[in-house]
Design an enzyme around this catalytic site. Structure first.
Site, PDB file in Angstrom:
ATOM      1  N   ASP A 107       2.422   2.811  45.893  1.00  9.86           N
ATOM      2  CA  ASP A 107       1.160   2.996  46.774  1.00  9.86           C
ATOM      3  C   ASP A 107       0.569   1.683  46.474  1.00  9.86           C
ATOM      4  OD1 ASP A 107      -0.613   3.942  48.542  1.00  9.86           O
ATOM      5  OD2 ASP A 107      -1.604   5.168  47.145  1.00  9.86           O
ATOM      6  N   PHE A 156      -1.066   9.708  53.731  1.00  2.00           N
ATOM      7  CA  PHE A 156      -0.874  10.523  52.504  1.00  2.00           C
ATOM      8  C   PHE A 156       0.398  11.563  52.913  1.00  2.00           C
ATOM      9  CE2 PHE A 156      -1.667  13.987  49.777  1.00  2.00           C
ATOM     10  CZ  PHE A 156      -1.667  13.268  48.498  1.00  2.00           C
ATOM     11  N   ARG A 169       5.071  19.988  46.096  1.00  4.46           N
ATOM     12  CA  ARG A 169       6.249  19.416  45.223  1.00  4.46           C
ATOM     13  C   ARG A 169       7.632  19.999  45.445  1.00  4.46           C
ATOM     14  NH1 ARG A 169       4.165  15.604  41.711  1.00  4.46           N
ATOM     15  NH2 ARG A 169       2.279  16.195  40.386  1.00  4.46           N
TER      16      ARG A 169
END
Ligand code: IMP
Ligand code: MG
Length: 179
Positions: A107, A156, A169
């Protein structure tokens, strides 16, 4: 469009599992050519990279592959937790070796720059960065990944190892936050 809700936020599917697998196979194809003959240590940065690392390793056809896992620990109570991190779990002797860091996402690039410096300090002769996802518009460091699965917009995302506040996840596909 497939959607999921995690805590208070809605996410919409953006990179299906099959597209992720194609991206990983392309990364592995290049690694199989470029890293041939080297004794490579792959270092998976936990937690986010566990799915990526597992799928990538299965596509590698190199002879002397080793994998290790590391976690980052930031010291609390300092002015900047961004800069002060240590690696836990790297016990292998990496002096003079080629190390490929496996990241879920780059990022701003701070995390990967930190990991890379610490691995160089431990004596690696060559460090390469492989990231499944790369946000070119978010990166503020000089780090350039050697292997990129998918370049993505500065949004995001969750899934395929990546979380929103510990959740998501387990998702097989990658989802983008609905604004
Ligand atoms: P960086 O240090 O800013 O490059 O960010 C690195 C870490 O932030 C990654 O390893 C992720 O754990 C987390 N991160 C960055 N972007 C996202 C995202 O879009 N979703 C989930 N986690 C992210
Ligand atoms: Mg990560």
């Amino acid at each position: 469009m497939k959607r999921v809700k995690l805590w208070d936020k809605e996410f919409e599917i953006s990179y299906p599992y099959e597209e992720i697998q194609v991206a990983i196979r392309n990364m592995a194809f290049r690694m199989n050519e470029e890293l041939v003959g080297k004794n490579v240590l792959f270092v998976c940065v936990l937690n986010g990279s566990f799915m990526f690392a597992a799928d990538l390793m299965k596509e590698l056809e190199l002879d002397d592959v080793e994998i290790s896992f590391l976690k980052l620990a930031s010291y609390e109570g300092t002015a900047s937790t961004l800069e002060i991190k240590e690696l836990i779990g790297v016990n292998e002797n990496i002096t003079g070796r080629t190390v490929v860091i496996l990241e879920d996402i780059v990022d701003t690039g701070h995390t990967i720059a930190n990991v890379m410096n610490q691995i160089l300090q431990k004596g690696a002769s060559e460090v390469k960065i492989a990231t499944l996802l790369f946000k070119p518009d978010a990166v503020v460091t000089k780090v350039e990944p050697d292997y990129v699965g998918l370049s993505i917009p500065n949004d995001f995302i969750v899934g395929y190892g990546l979380d929103y506040d510990r959740r998501g996840r387990n998702l097989k596909d990658i989802y983008t936050l609905v604004k």
